[in-house]
Design an enzyme around this catalytic site. Structure first.
Site, PDB file in Angstrom:
ATOM      1  N   ASP A   1       3.463  16.158   6.813  1.00  0.00           N
ATOM      2  CA  ASP A   1       4.322  15.841   7.960  1.00  0.00           C
ATOM      3  C   ASP A   1       5.788  16.086   7.646  1.00  0.00           C
ATOM      4  O   ASP A   1       6.167  16.193   6.491  1.00  0.00           O
ATOM      5  CB  ASP A   1       4.212  14.337   8.233  1.00  0.00           C
ATOM      6  CG  ASP A   1       3.016  14.012   9.078  1.00  0.00           C
ATOM      7  OD1 ASP A   1       2.334  14.947   9.492  1.00  0.00           O
ATOM      8  OD2 ASP A   1       2.793  12.812   9.312  1.00  0.00           O
TER       9      ASP A   1
ATOM     10  N   ASP B   1       1.921   4.650   6.405  1.00  0.00           N
ATOM     11  CA  ASP B   1       0.481   4.407   6.347  1.00  0.00           C
ATOM     12  C   ASP B   1      -0.195   5.241   7.429  1.00  0.00           C
ATOM     13  O   ASP B   1       0.307   5.311   8.559  1.00  0.00           O
ATOM     14  CB  ASP B   1       0.214   2.914   6.609  1.00  0.00           C
ATOM     15  CG  ASP B   1      -1.264   2.618   6.565  1.00  0.00           C
ATOM     16  OD1 ASP B   1      -1.770   2.330   5.480  1.00  0.00           O
ATOM     17  OD2 ASP B   1      -1.934   2.700   7.628  1.00  0.00           O
TER      18      ASP B   1
ATOM     19  N   MET C   1       9.983   4.353  15.876  1.00  0.00           N
ATOM     20  CA  MET C   1      10.419   5.433  16.768  1.00  0.00           C
ATOM     21  C   MET C   1      11.313   4.891  17.879  1.00  0.00           C
ATOM     22  O   MET C   1      11.205   5.299  19.035  1.00  0.00           O
ATOM     23  CB  MET C   1       9.192   6.143  17.377  1.00  0.00           C
ATOM     24  CG  MET C   1       8.365   6.846  16.329  1.00  0.00           C
ATOM     25  SD  MET C   1       6.741   7.331  16.912  1.00  0.00           S
ATOM     26  CE  MET C   1       5.791   5.842  16.707  1.00  0.00           C
TER      27      MET C   1
ATOM     28  N   PRO D   1      -7.650 -27.773 -35.624  1.00  0.00           N
ATOM     29  CA  PRO D   1      -7.631 -29.224 -35.381  1.00  0.00           C
ATOM     30  C   PRO D   1      -7.500 -29.544 -33.894  1.00  0.00           C
ATOM     31  O   PRO D   1      -8.104 -30.483 -33.400  1.00  0.00           O
ATOM     32  CB  PRO D   1      -6.387 -29.686 -36.165  1.00  0.00           C
ATOM     33  CG  PRO D   1      -6.188 -28.640 -37.205  1.00  0.00           C
ATOM     34  CD  PRO D   1      -6.658 -27.348 -36.618  1.00  0.00           C
TER      35      PRO D   1
ATOM     36  N   GLY E   1      15.024   4.419   5.379  1.00  0.00           N
ATOM     37  CA  GLY E   1      14.667   3.292   4.514  1.00  0.00           C
ATOM     38  C   GLY E   1      13.967   3.725   3.238  1.00  0.00           C
ATOM     39  O   GLY E   1      13.188   4.680   3.245  1.00  0.00           O
TER      40      GLY E   1
ATOM     41  N   LYS F   1       5.816  16.931  12.961  1.00  0.00           N
ATOM     42  CA  LYS F   1       6.016  16.719  14.401  1.00  0.00           C
ATOM     43  C   LYS F   1       7.370  16.070  14.610  1.00  0.00           C
ATOM     44  O   LYS F   1       7.681  15.074  13.986  1.00  0.00           O
ATOM     45  CB  LYS F   1       4.952  15.774  14.943  1.00  0.00           C
ATOM     46  CG  LYS F   1       3.599  16.374  15.003  1.00  0.00           C
ATOM     47  CD  LYS F   1       2.667  15.450  15.753  1.00  0.00           C
ATOM     48  CE  LYS F   1       1.293  15.455  15.134  1.00  0.00           C
ATOM     49  NZ  LYS F   1       0.916  14.197  14.537  1.00  0.00           N
TER      50      LYS F   1
ATOM     51  N   GLY G   1       3.499  10.308   6.321  1.00  0.00           N
ATOM     52  CA  GLY G   1       4.518   9.316   5.991  1.00  0.00           C
ATOM     53  C   GLY G   1       3.987   7.916   6.256  1.00  0.00           C
ATOM     54  O   GLY G   1       3.162   7.715   7.155  1.00  0.00           O
TER      55      GLY G   1
END
Ligand code: SAM
Length: 468
Positions: free
Chosen positions: A251, A306, A386, A43, A415, A273, A304
């Site tokens: 890394d 991006d 860094m 309906p 973090g 490194k 690590g």
């Protein structure tokens, strides 16, 4: 087996939907995706139907037996009136029309599975109506495992079916050919939107098959960002490539929990490194990537965060491109994004910062070559990578270029990882506070009034706060 799994061709066939609420709308959309012509009997229709892109016929009334004429199947979804649902189901059943009543397997003649749709590949999962939640959970698992572009691969393979049959008449050999194709570089090229590479690799495979050879495996490099440390922050694509790599170069910043997700028998090469301790020089890393790929290996370069944010990923693939080695780049969550989110510090905020700048605090021969004027700006967040070692130097330069000594600063150490610590202060005081806190890094520095929001927005365990 309680039900027969089957896929029904509904293209241009009539489907009836009885009901006008959200579930009826979902059934309508599903039938339309399969190409059916849908009539909805109800309906009134809920506003959900306004979002459907494909037209359908609406009969604004209740169900009549005549609605079943010429219909392949019926969906009923009127949970507000179970008796009405039962009557419609009985009528449809009486006329041997397949009927599904939402959430009522007992009066349905077919049930709807949970699906993973990578058309033309479709996975359907059913619990026979017993435990739909388990079927949905399984579906969610599969969604993360099955590449989003699997359908594209199927369509691509479909265009080669006849050609492959012609070149490789033997069924066994042909099966092996398809297995190699679906698990190798051709498939990866399709998944990473490189159709021309896929076509050229396919041509090589077919050429080799003609002379009864197996094309030498094509090596490639996956430059993958593994995020700031929490393994749950990996992308689906990163995980898939990690599980098919033959060798991984990783890394120092990639934690063991993430490395454990790489294929067990993949060779591991540590190229970490650390300031003053370069296990492998950049040039050597790039050369190793090229050599391994040229040996036909699937090489995972795991970084690590991006790969394109202070990761030297660009330099590594420059050599690959120059040497004609196939590669793909998988972005990762950068430390700035991951740390900010896990520390409860939005990098931009309408009331605080309309811009966000990422800079490196790595000093070349003791000198920080940064555009301080551009960094000391109102309504801006500055993230220093860094910057732990050079923290007092960075803060002094901010002050020397006119920054308010009371500007807030947070240092996020480790973090997104279990031992995360967030230490906060002001430009004038932070270096001393950090020294006293004996942070070990990796650490990122966030400068700007957004840091103050942390008081309200902090959510992730911070080992610097007493546990109450
Ligand atoms: C060579 S850079 C690599 C950055 C990485 N490509 C990215 O996108 O995050 C290394 C720096 O990233 C930051 N970093 C990486 N992981 C971090 C983490 N889990 N917590 C805090 N800072 C991190 C630190 O400033 C560290 O010195």
């Amino acid at each position: 087996m309680k039900h027969l799994p089957a896929f029904i061709d509904l293209k241009d066939r009539s489907v009836l939907v009885v009901g006008g609420q959200a579930m009826a709308c979902r059934r309508t959309a599903m039938a339309q995706r399969a190409g059916a012509r849908v009539t909805v009997v109800a309906p009134q229709l809920s506003p959900d139907f306004g979002n459907l892109r494909t037209p359908f016929v609406h009969q604004a009334r209740t169900f009549e037996a005549a609605d079943l004429a010429g219909v392949v199947l019926v969906f009923v979804a009127c949970e507000e009136d179970p008796d009405y649902e039962s009557r419609v189901a009985k009528r449809a059943g009486g006329q041997d029309v397949l009927v599904n009543v939402a959430d009522r397997a007992d009066i349905s003649t077919f049930i709807m599975p949970s699906i993973v749709d990578r058309s033309p590949i479709v996975v359907a999962i059913s619990s026979g109506g017993e435990a739909p939640i388990l079927a949905r959970m399984l579906r969610a698992r599969l969604e993360s495992l099955v590449p989003a572009a699997l359908g594209k691969l199927a369509t691509f393979a479909g265009t080669y079916r006849d050609r492959v049959k012609e070149v490789i008449p033997d069924v066994q050999r042909r099966r092996r050919f398809w297995e190699r194709m679906a698990g190798g570089a051709v498939a990866e090229s399709i998944y990473s939107e490189q159709p021309d590479t896929a076509k050229s690799l396919m041509a090589d495979m077919l050429e080799a098959a003609k002379s009864d050879r197996e094309a030498a495996p094509t090596g490639e490099v996956y430059l993958v960002g593994s995020g700031p440390g929490d393994p749950d922050l990996l992308t689906f694509r990163a995980l898939r490539l990690m599980q098919q790599a033959d060798v991984v170069l990783h890394d120092r910043l990639v934690p063991e929990e993430i490395l454990e997700l790489v294929r067990r028998d993949a060779d591991r090469i540590y190229v970490g490194k650390k300031q003053g301790d370069h296990s492998m020089k950049q040039e050597e890393i790039s050369r190793t990537l090229v050599n391994l790929a040229k040996q036909g290996k699937r090489v995972l370069r795991l970084k690590g965060g991006d790969p394109f944010v202070f990761g030297r990923g660009g330099e590594e693939i420059e050599m690959l491109a120059a040497e004609g080695v196939a590669f793909q780049v998988v972005p990762g969550i950068s430390a700035a994004n991951g740390c900010a989110a896990y520390a409860g510090i939005p990098l931009t905020h309408r009331d605080h910062a309309q811009a966000c700048v990422f800079v490196t605090g790595h000093a070349k021969e003791g000198e920080l070559e940064l555009n301080w004027q551009a960094l000391v700006q109102p309504k801006q967040t500055v993230v220093v990578y860094m910057g732990l070692i050079s923290l007092s130097q960075v803060m002094a330069s901010f002050l020397a270029h006119g920054a308010d000594p009371k500007t807030l600063v947070a240092v996020v150490d480790k973090g997104t990882r279990p031992g995360q610590r967030v230490v906060a202060g002001e430009i004038a005081t932070i270096a001393q506070i950090v020294q006293a806190a004996e942070l070990t890094g990796p650490a990122i520095v966030i400068i700007g009034s957004v840091v103050g929001l942390r008081e309200k927005l902090e959510w992730y365990a911070n080992t610097d706060r007493p546990v109450s």
